[in-house]
Design a protein around this motif. Structure first.
Motif, PDB file in Angstrom:
ATOM      1  N   HIS A 297     -16.406 -14.463  12.304  1.00  0.00           N
ATOM      2  CA  HIS A 297     -16.106 -13.811  13.689  1.00  0.00           C
ATOM      3  C   HIS A 297     -17.273 -13.352  14.322  1.00  0.00           C
ATOM      4  O   HIS A 297     -18.207 -12.898  13.718  1.00  0.00           O
ATOM      5  N   PRO A 298     -17.497 -13.422  15.784  1.00  0.00           N
ATOM      6  CA  PRO A 298     -18.675 -12.966  16.351  1.00  0.00           C
ATOM      7  C   PRO A 298     -18.928 -11.493  16.422  1.00  0.00           C
ATOM      8  O   PRO A 298     -19.952 -10.979  16.939  1.00  0.00           O
ATOM      9  N   ILE A 299     -18.129 -10.618  15.926  1.00  0.00           N
ATOM     10  CA  ILE A 299     -18.125  -9.080  16.149  1.00  0.00           C
ATOM     11  C   ILE A 299     -19.304  -8.708  15.450  1.00  0.00           C
ATOM     12  O   ILE A 299     -20.115  -7.721  16.314  1.00  0.00           O
ATOM     13  N   ALA A 300     -19.859  -9.043  14.275  1.00  0.00           N
ATOM     14  CA  ALA A 300     -20.962  -8.335  13.537  1.00  0.00           C
ATOM     15  C   ALA A 300     -22.051  -8.649  14.222  1.00  0.00           C
ATOM     16  O   ALA A 300     -23.024  -7.833  14.583  1.00  0.00           O
ATOM     17  N   LYS A 301     -22.280  -9.966  14.772  1.00  0.00           N
ATOM     18  CA  LYS A 301     -23.368 -10.359  15.700  1.00  0.00           C
ATOM     19  C   LYS A 301     -23.694  -9.520  16.780  1.00  0.00           C
ATOM     20  O   LYS A 301     -24.960  -9.479  17.309  1.00  0.00           O
ATOM     21  N   ALA A 302     -22.672  -9.088  17.317  1.00  0.00           N
ATOM     22  CA  ALA A 302     -22.876  -8.205  18.511  1.00  0.00           C
ATOM     23  C   ALA A 302     -23.239  -6.820  18.409  1.00  0.00           C
ATOM     24  O   ALA A 302     -23.256  -6.216  19.418  1.00  0.00           O
ATOM     25  N   THR A 303     -23.589  -6.364  17.006  1.00  0.00           N
ATOM     26  CA  THR A 303     -23.785  -5.173  16.810  1.00  0.00           C
ATOM     27  C   THR A 303     -25.449  -5.101  16.467  1.00  0.00           C
ATOM     28  O   THR A 303     -26.175  -6.183  16.711  1.00  0.00           O
ATOM     29  N   SER A 304     -25.892  -3.997  16.028  1.00  0.00           N
ATOM     30  CA  SER A 304     -27.416  -3.810  15.798  1.00  0.00           C
ATOM     31  C   SER A 304     -27.629  -4.035  14.232  1.00  0.00           C
ATOM     32  O   SER A 304     -28.505  -3.959  13.662  1.00  0.00           O
TER      33      SER A 304
ATOM     34  N   PHE B 267       0.823  -1.266  -0.169  1.00  0.00           N
ATOM     35  CA  PHE B 267       0.061  -0.097  -0.016  1.00  0.00           C
ATOM     36  C   PHE B 267       0.776   1.369   0.029  1.00  0.00           C
ATOM     37  O   PHE B 267       0.232   2.321   0.441  1.00  0.00           O
ATOM     38  N   ALA B 268       2.212   1.177  -0.212  1.00  0.00           N
ATOM     39  CA  ALA B 268       3.082   2.097  -0.203  1.00  0.00           C
ATOM     40  C   ALA B 268       2.696   3.338  -1.530  1.00  0.00           C
ATOM     41  O   ALA B 268       2.452   2.734  -2.378  1.00  0.00           O
ATOM     42  N   GLY B 269       2.457   4.271  -1.195  1.00  0.00           N
ATOM     43  CA  GLY B 269       2.089   5.336  -2.208  1.00  0.00           C
ATOM     44  C   GLY B 269       0.506   5.568  -2.450  1.00  0.00           C
ATOM     45  O   GLY B 269       0.256   6.082  -3.439  1.00  0.00           O
ATOM     46  N   THR B 270      -0.229   4.498  -2.064  1.00  0.00           N
ATOM     47  CA  THR B 270      -1.582   4.681  -2.309  1.00  0.00           C
ATOM     48  C   THR B 270      -2.546   5.634  -2.015  1.00  0.00           C
ATOM     49  O   THR B 270      -3.528   5.696  -2.252  1.00  0.00           O
ATOM     50  N   GLY B 271      -1.897   6.008  -0.791  1.00  0.00           N
ATOM     51  CA  GLY B 271      -2.832   6.994  -0.020  1.00  0.00           C
ATOM     52  C   GLY B 271      -3.740   6.096   0.977  1.00  0.00           C
ATOM     53  O   GLY B 271      -4.549   6.906   1.847  1.00  0.00           O
ATOM     54  N   VAL B 272      -3.742   4.900   1.147  1.00  0.00           N
ATOM     55  CA  VAL B 272      -4.319   3.992   2.115  1.00  0.00           C
ATOM     56  C   VAL B 272      -3.641   4.047   3.396  1.00  0.00           C
ATOM     57  O   VAL B 272      -2.315   3.534   3.335  1.00  0.00           O
ATOM     58  N   GLU B 273      -4.095   4.372   4.240  1.00  0.00           N
ATOM     59  CA  GLU B 273      -3.409   4.413   5.602  1.00  0.00           C
ATOM     60  C   GLU B 273      -3.707   2.902   6.337  1.00  0.00           C
ATOM     61  O   GLU B 273      -4.765   2.288   6.429  1.00  0.00           O
ATOM     62  N   LEU B 274      -2.581   2.508   6.463  1.00  0.00           N
ATOM     63  CA  LEU B 274      -2.451   1.111   7.265  1.00  0.00           C
ATOM     64  C   LEU B 274      -2.539   1.268   8.857  1.00  0.00           C
ATOM     65  O   LEU B 274      -1.883   1.840   9.345  1.00  0.00           O
ATOM     66  N   ARG B 275      -3.365   0.392   9.376  1.00  0.00           N
ATOM     67  CA  ARG B 275      -3.523   0.404  11.111  1.00  0.00           C
ATOM     68  C   ARG B 275      -3.641  -1.246  11.162  1.00  0.00           C
ATOM     69  O   ARG B 275      -4.468  -1.983  10.919  1.00  0.00           O
ATOM     70  N   LEU B 276      -2.267  -1.205  12.075  1.00  0.00           N
ATOM     71  CA  LEU B 276      -2.277  -2.677  12.575  1.00  0.00           C
ATOM     72  C   LEU B 276      -2.854  -2.897  14.026  1.00  0.00           C
ATOM     73  O   LEU B 276      -2.266  -2.224  14.811  1.00  0.00           O
ATOM     74  N   ALA B 277      -4.054  -3.418  13.874  1.00  0.00           N
ATOM     75  CA  ALA B 277      -4.774  -3.435  15.264  1.00  0.00           C
ATOM     76  C   ALA B 277      -5.598  -4.516  15.060  1.00  0.00           C
ATOM     77  O   ALA B 277      -6.106  -4.919  13.875  1.00  0.00           O
ATOM     78  N   LYS B 278      -5.969  -5.278  16.379  1.00  0.00           N
ATOM     79  CA  LYS B 278      -7.131  -6.086  16.260  1.00  0.00           C
ATOM     80  C   LYS B 278      -8.544  -5.339  16.483  1.00  0.00           C
ATOM     81  O   LYS B 278      -8.581  -4.389  17.233  1.00  0.00           O
ATOM     82  N   VAL B 279      -9.325  -5.644  15.953  1.00  0.00           N
ATOM     83  CA  VAL B 279     -10.682  -5.150  15.904  1.00  0.00           C
ATOM     84  C   VAL B 279     -11.469  -6.170  16.887  1.00  0.00           C
ATOM     85  O   VAL B 279     -11.660  -7.132  16.957  1.00  0.00           O
ATOM     86  N   THR B 280     -11.932  -5.362  17.940  1.00  0.00           N
ATOM     87  CA  THR B 280     -12.675  -5.640  19.266  1.00  0.00           C
ATOM     88  C   THR B 280     -13.976  -5.568  19.202  1.00  0.00           C
ATOM     89  O   THR B 280     -14.863  -6.449  19.631  1.00  0.00           O
ATOM     90  N   GLY B 281     -14.458  -4.668  18.435  1.00  0.00           N
ATOM     91  CA  GLY B 281     -15.889  -4.451  18.397  1.00  0.00           C
ATOM     92  C   GLY B 281     -16.303  -3.402  17.460  1.00  0.00           C
ATOM     93  O   GLY B 281     -15.545  -2.360  16.851  1.00  0.00           O
ATOM     94  N   VAL B 282     -17.560  -3.152  17.032  1.00  0.00           N
ATOM     95  CA  VAL B 282     -17.820  -2.150  16.130  1.00  0.00           C
ATOM     96  C   VAL B 282     -19.381  -1.281  16.869  1.00  0.00           C
ATOM     97  O   VAL B 282     -20.140  -2.340  17.261  1.00  0.00           O
ATOM     98  N   ASP B 283     -19.562  -0.352  16.917  1.00  0.00           N
ATOM     99  CA  ASP B 283     -20.394   0.486  17.531  1.00  0.00           C
ATOM    100  C   ASP B 283     -21.184   1.079  15.981  1.00  0.00           C
ATOM    101  O   ASP B 283     -20.691   2.376  15.715  1.00  0.00           O
ATOM    102  N   VAL B 284     -22.121   0.500  15.606  1.00  0.00           N
ATOM    103  CA  VAL B 284     -22.737   1.159  14.147  1.00  0.00           C
ATOM    104  C   VAL B 284     -23.850   2.187  14.469  1.00  0.00           C
ATOM    105  O   VAL B 284     -23.978   2.910  13.554  1.00  0.00           O
TER     106      VAL B 284
ATOM    107  N   THR C 209     -25.861 -17.190  11.538  1.00  0.00           N
ATOM    108  CA  THR C 209     -24.599 -17.473  11.569  1.00  0.00           C
ATOM    109  C   THR C 209     -23.655 -16.304  11.836  1.00  0.00           C
ATOM    110  O   THR C 209     -22.582 -16.349  12.126  1.00  0.00           O
ATOM    111  N   GLY C 210     -24.389 -15.001  11.317  1.00  0.00           N
ATOM    112  CA  GLY C 210     -23.293 -13.796  11.910  1.00  0.00           C
ATOM    113  C   GLY C 210     -23.028 -13.062  10.989  1.00  0.00           C
ATOM    114  O   GLY C 210     -22.425 -12.246  11.060  1.00  0.00           O
ATOM    115  N   GLN C 211     -23.385 -13.628   9.553  1.00  0.00           N
ATOM    116  CA  GLN C 211     -22.917 -12.922   8.431  1.00  0.00           C
ATOM    117  C   GLN C 211     -23.698 -11.752   8.138  1.00  0.00           C
ATOM    118  O   GLN C 211     -25.060 -11.748   8.557  1.00  0.00           O
TER     119      GLN C 211
END
Ligand SMILES: Cc1cc2nc3c(=O)[nH]c(=O)nc-3n(C[C@H](O)[C@H](O)[C@H](O)COP(=O)(O)OP(=O)(O)OC[C@H]3O[C@@H](n4cnc5c(N)ncnc54)[C@H](O)[C@@H]3O)c2cc1C
Length: 398
Positions: free
Chosen positions: A240-247, A65-82, A253-255
């Motif tokens: 992964h169960p992350i989406a299922k935990a949102t609204s 992604f060098a030079g693409t303008g996409v910023e990379l964030r190395l992190a584990k996603v633990t939740g989403v609040d939609v 099956t959580g898709q």
């Protein structure tokens, strides 16, 4: 103010979507952040190769992604609040939060033990890198004559069993299939599969459902115990169960349920692609978890987001199947041609040509991820402020 697009997961579909968004939108208008737990791209379609001792080409995201303008964030996603439009992440510095205007959810899937007793404790899996490396280490310690039982006669199970049998002809490899071996294939495809499986000395247990896994054996529904020094579990993937935990609206099956533009049917600022999404494909059948359908779905999502932000016409990328490309070890393969909705037709490609074809497909898929800005004409259009803030206005289809 830039429109903030956060893409979760840099597997095949998330990485492709991020790259395509960068190609479609002007840098001054959008901030694209790609979040991934690991610093390099994992070619999941090669996990059976990794498990059998083959080393895969390193593909660091920092180079891709060098030079693409996409910023990379190395992190584990633990939740989403939609509702608050935020993503909870965790990295070496502890927990953090990312805010988005548009979210692309592409966290993929892992193995699915289907709740079968003993599978989680005793079986090995190769749905991702950690599992494949654990299996690799275990296979390397097996002595000649020991048994490896692959549970699951689907594409992943067939690829795993043949790869292990070819790499380790000294082992006793078996495959347990709930149905008949390759019974979704055309007669020619099935015949070729049986021929290769026979040549590799793989024992086939058909019409057998494994009901429990124990140390040293698996047991099928009719009570048959099959000895297994190593059990490899390949009966499908689970999200992964992350989406299922949102609204968000999700399946049982959580898709995430999406429309044909890959946009959430419940939250218009959320898109989902790849294994994490439940999208209808040709013939009104849900797309199966695969790169084959995930890749065009990622193109569709990125182009739809760009169209909605810039006031362009909505794209209609055809998401359909052409063939099932099955590796049967490194020297053999089977390309089963299919209808748009994934039903086998008569035509197949077999043998070494098929193995080469499959290798080219895998290479091509990785190339598409590794070169997000190449091979696509730039069509950058300005984001219009109203659309960026007020959401979709024009819904005409291209
Ligand atoms: C052995 C094997 C062979 C296969 N062969 C084929 C094939 O021949 N053809 C085919 O079409 N498909 C094949 N598949 C299926 C294919 O690999 C998947 O369908 C595809 O990888 C899905 O892409 P994706 O982008 O949805 O998810 P993934 O490729 O799984 O990517 C998800 C990304 O999200 C990241 N992630 C996950 N959770 C988190 C988190 N909490 N925080 C941060 N990052 C996270 C992961 O690290 C990964 O980078 C195969 C799969 C396996 C395991």
């Amino acid at each position: 103010m830039q429109h903030r697009i956060v893409v979760l997961g840099a597997g095949y579909t998330g990485a492709i979507a991020a790259g395509r968004l960068a190609k479609r939108l002007r840098r001054e208008d959008v901030a694209i952040t790609l979040v991934n737990a690991e610093p390099d791209f994992v070619e999941r379609v090669r996990m059976h190769q990794l498990a059998t001792g083959q080393d895969l080409k390193p593909r660091p995201f920092s180079e891709m992604f060098a030079g693409t303008g996409v910023e990379l964030r190395l992190a584990k996603v633990t939740g989403v609040d939609v509702d608050r439009k935020t993503v909870a992440v965790s990295d070496a510095n502890g927990p953090g939060e990312l805010a988005y205007d548009t979210l692309v959810y592409a966290l993929g899937s892992g193995w699915n033990d289907q709740g079968v007793p003993g599978a989680a404790e005793h079986a090995y899996e190769l749905a991702g890198r950690a599992g494949a490396l654990r299996l690799r280490e275990r296979l390397a310690r097996l002595d000649a004559g020991q048994t490896v039982v692959v549970v699951g006669g689907g594409l992943t199970g067939l690829e795993a069993a043949t790869e292990i049998a070819e790499a380790r002809p000294d082992l006793d490899v078996a495959v347990v299939a709930r149905d008949g071996l390759g019974d979704w294939l055309s007669p020619k495809g099935r015949a070729h599969l049986r021929k290769v499986v026979g040549k590799l000395g793989i024992t086939v247990h058909e019409h057998a459902a494994v009901t429990s896994v124990e140390a040293g054996r698996v047991v099928t529904a009719d009570g048959t115990a099959i000895p297994a020094a190593v059990t490899v579990w390949t009966t499908g993937f689970a999200v992964h169960p992350i989406a299922k935990a949102t609204s968000l609206e999700v399946t049982g099956t959580g898709q995430i349920v999406v429309d044909r533009t890959m946009r959430s049917v419940s939250h218009p600022d959320v898109y989902a692609v790849g294994d994490a999404a439940m999208a209808m494909g040709p013939g009104d059948k849900p797309l199966r978890m695969s790169c084959a359908s995930g890749t065009p779905a990622a193109w569709q999502a990125a182009d739809a987001i760009a169209a909605r932000l810039t006031g362009g016409k909505l794209p209609n990328v055809p998401v359909r199947y052409f063939n099932q490309c099955i590796s049967l070890g490194r020297k053999e393969g089977l390309i089963q041609y299919v209808t748009a909705d994934d039903r086998a037709v008569r035509a197949v490609l077999t043998g070494r040509v098929a193995a080469v074809y499959k290798e080219l497909i895998c290479k091509g898929a990785a190339w598409g991820v590794a070169n997000p800005m190449l091979g696509l004409p730039t069509r950058r259009r300005p984001v219009t402020r109203e659309r960026a803030t007020a959401g979709p206005a024009v819904e005409a289809t291209a």
